[in-house]
Design a protein around this motif. Structure first.
Motif, mmCIF file in Angstrom:
data_model
loop_
_atom_site.group_PDB
_atom_site.id
_atom_site.type_symbol
_atom_site.label_atom_id
_atom_site.label_comp_id
_atom_site.label_asym_id
_atom_site.label_seq_id
_atom_site.Cartn_x
_atom_site.Cartn_y
_atom_site.Cartn_z
ATOM 1 N N THR A 37 -15.248 6.711 43.022
ATOM 2 C CA THR A 37 -16.319 7.814 43.809
ATOM 3 C C THR A 37 -17.200 8.119 43.583
ATOM 4 O O THR A 37 -18.674 7.536 44.320
ATOM 5 C CB THR A 37 -15.332 9.009 44.286
ATOM 6 N N PHE A 38 -18.009 7.953 42.124
ATOM 7 C CA PHE A 38 -19.013 7.963 41.419
ATOM 8 C C PHE A 38 -20.027 6.727 40.913
ATOM 9 O O PHE A 38 -21.364 6.702 40.100
ATOM 10 C CB PHE A 38 -18.811 8.920 40.328
ATOM 11 N N VAL A 47 -19.766 7.274 48.320
ATOM 12 C CA VAL A 47 -19.811 9.440 48.200
ATOM 13 C C VAL A 47 -19.373 9.584 49.612
ATOM 14 O O VAL A 47 -18.536 10.067 50.458
ATOM 15 C CB VAL A 47 -20.816 10.014 47.972
ATOM 16 N N ALA A 83 -18.478 16.378 45.196
ATOM 17 C CA ALA A 83 -18.695 15.087 45.142
ATOM 18 C C ALA A 83 -20.601 14.545 45.131
ATOM 19 O O ALA A 83 -21.052 14.270 44.131
ATOM 20 C CB ALA A 83 -18.310 14.121 46.698
ATOM 21 N N ILE A 84 -21.049 15.324 46.343
ATOM 22 C CA ILE A 84 -22.422 15.135 45.530
ATOM 23 C C ILE A 84 -22.755 15.890 44.616
ATOM 24 O O ILE A 84 -24.088 14.680 43.873
ATOM 25 C CB ILE A 84 -23.543 15.689 47.045
ATOM 26 N N ALA A 90 -21.804 13.493 41.781
ATOM 27 C CA ALA A 90 -22.152 12.022 41.923
ATOM 28 C C ALA A 90 -24.137 12.279 40.875
ATOM 29 O O ALA A 90 -24.428 11.546 40.494
ATOM 30 C CB ALA A 90 -22.396 11.366 42.991
ATOM 31 N N SER A 126 -24.299 5.982 45.611
ATOM 32 C CA SER A 126 -23.842 6.893 47.141
ATOM 33 C C SER A 126 -23.196 6.555 48.008
ATOM 34 O O SER A 126 -22.061 7.275 49.235
ATOM 35 C CB SER A 126 -24.879 7.562 47.587
#
Length: 512
Positions: free
Chosen positions: A141-142, A98, A14-15, A18, A95
């Motif tokens: 999620t992003f 996230v 995810a990080i 993103a 974020s």
């Protein structure tokens, strides 16, 4: 260890993704053009300005403020309007989701261990990662949308209710409504099944107390110390192995019922006998429900803004779409030769009932498709959603196509219900009251919505995953790989497909 593994796995993809999305699409995209500026108003301390195009309450913006305060605690000590405004960038606001996705993964892990105690931490971790990879949930999620935070709050409410922390569950229920109003339905669903489990436990406790308080003449004179120990061990074993202890919210009755009517009567009788205790224990949910009713009266409806585009409609075809989407998304449970064979054998064993049920389902589905299938203007005008292409290229490709899909809709729902209800086919079962209330809740959430959106299906689909039988590692790996492939394809289409960079109407970037 399982929680940490889930959070680390979600963070691992995810990080960086993103960061990639923020570098290529730095400006607000689609509905972010409403959510990001509104959150920035809150960052400046302006809580009175409201964009009339936003339909949901401000829960996401409050969560973002709390998140920013945790990242920059020194800024909270200064003037919020001066210190927080520069921090509320699109990237930092995104974020928030996230973090919420990591929370969702951990909650799914804990829920599985609570609902299925025998699943084991390794399997629960694999399932939690699978849910995190579910394409619709994964994509948002992003972006700065309400969906991921909404799912997290609903899962937290579910887990608290399973653990009988009803005040905490009601608080999470109120929070979930601040993300999306329809979450009130899931609060009622969890509370209702929680009340059923509560009275079942009370009934079981009474039965055990009666057994302990009425020793026979023989037990008074002949039971030795050794026999007493064996008896106590047996009693503890019965308490531990009873299905109510294993199930939590989705508990069955203390006896086998021959009909759905008997099950309802038994539950109603137990609730009536314990009505005072039930009312006191579940009062927090009633308080939230009354507050929500007051909000609807004050607001003049359930939607905050853009009311003309979100008029409550009898969109019964939504229920059919959900059945097919869920069965397809959970393919190893529903679309396999073994599953088809199981359903066929069930139909052969119950010819009269299954034939009648099939005819009724096909008839009602035809009516729903023919009379209650709605094409919302947003669906027809925006090619940034998969639903745009599914509607144009599949459902509306030929005039007969929407009718040809009816058997698939019916099969999907039969498979979903069958896999929940009948233990002879799956080894697991849910009480019929739970299944009926789940279907009714799905209908209440989806049928009034005129717009076909896969995002609306995520919460009930995750509830289905949590309460469906456990599948083997091979099927789990295959489904996770399929999810990952769809995720990467969607990301590539969203970020790198050239003609989607245009600014003309209908030529925007691709998304769900």
């Amino acid at each position: 260890m399982g929680r940490l593994a889930v959070a680390a796995a979600v963070a691992a993809w995810a990080i960086p993704i993103a960061a990639l999305v923020d570098s290529i699409v730095p400006d607000p995209y689609m509905d972010e053009i409403f959510h990001v500026p509104q959150a920035q108003h809150y960052c400046r301390g302006d809580f009175l300005t409201w964009d009339p195009m936003i339909t949901t309450p401000p829960g996401l913006y409050y969560i973002s403020l709390a998140y920013l305060a945790s990242l920059f605690p020194g800024a909270w000590a200064i003037k919020v309007a001066e210190a927080f405004d520069p921090l509320c960038t699109t990237a930092l606001l995104r974020s928030t989701n996230v973090i919420m996705a990591m929370v969702c993964g951990v909650l799914v892990h804990d829920l599985l261990l609570c609902i299925k105690p025998g699943i084991g931490k390794t399997k629960a971790t694999a399932y939690a990662i699978l849910v995190a990879l579910y394409p619709v949930h994964w994509f948002f999620t992003f972006l700065y949308y309400t969906d991921v935070a909404s799912l997290a709050s609903v899962l937290a409410m579910y887990l608290s209710c399973l653990k009988k922390r009803f005040w905490v569950s009601a608080l999470f229920g109120a929070l979930s409504i601040l993300f999306r109003q329809t979450n009130v339905i899931w609060m009622i669903f969890f509370a209702a099944n929680g009340a059923i489990a509560y009275v079942q436990d009370l009934s079981l406790s009474d039965c055990l107390s009666d057994e302990n308080s009425e020793p026979t003449d023989k037990s008074r004179t002949e039971v030795s110390d050794r026999d007493s120990k064996v008896s106590a061990l047996g009693l503890r074993r019965r308490r531990t192995n009873h299905p109510i202890r294993k199930r939590g919210v989705v508990s069955g009755s203390t006896k086998s019922h021959t009909s759905f009517t008997e099950e309802l009567f038994d539950i109603g009788f137990k609730i009536w006998n314990s009505k005072c205790k039930v009312l006191i224990t579940f009062a927090p949910f009633a308080i939230v429900l009354v507050a929500f009713g007051a909000f609807i009266i004050w607001n003049g409806g359930i939607v905050l803004g853009a009311k003309e585009a979100h008029v409550v409609s009898p969109h019964f075809a939504q229920l059919l779409y959900f059945g097919l989407v869920s069965a397809t998304a959970l393919l190893p449970w529903h679309f396999t030769p073994g599953r088809v064979s199981d359903l066929f054998h069930w139909c052969r064993k119950n010819k009269t009932f299954s034939s009648l049920a099939m005819l009724i389902a096909l008839g009602l589905s035809f009516v729903a498709v023919h009379l209650f299938s709605i094409a919302h203007p947003y669906l027809l005008a925006d090619n940034r959603h998969y639903t745009f292409y599914i509607w144009r290229k599949a459902i509306q490709a030929r005039w007969m196509m929407k009718y040809i899909l009816i058997p698939l809709y019916v099969y999907s729902w039969f498979s979903v219900i069958n896999i929940l209800v009948f233990p002879d086919l799956t080894g697991k079962s849910q009480p019929r009251v739970w299944v009926v209330s789940f279907v009714f809740s799905v209908a209440l959430v989806l049928v009034p919505a005129p717009l076909v959106e896969f995002r609306y299906y995520t919460i009930p689909l995750v509830i289905l995953v949590l309460n469906s039988p456990v599948i083997g590692n091979g099927k789990l790996l295959a489904l996770g790989s399929a999810y990952a492939a769809v995720d990467l394809f969607t990301l590539a289409m969203f970020l790198f497909r050239p003609f989607h960079w245009g600014h003309e109407p209908g030529t925007q970037r691709f998304m769900w």
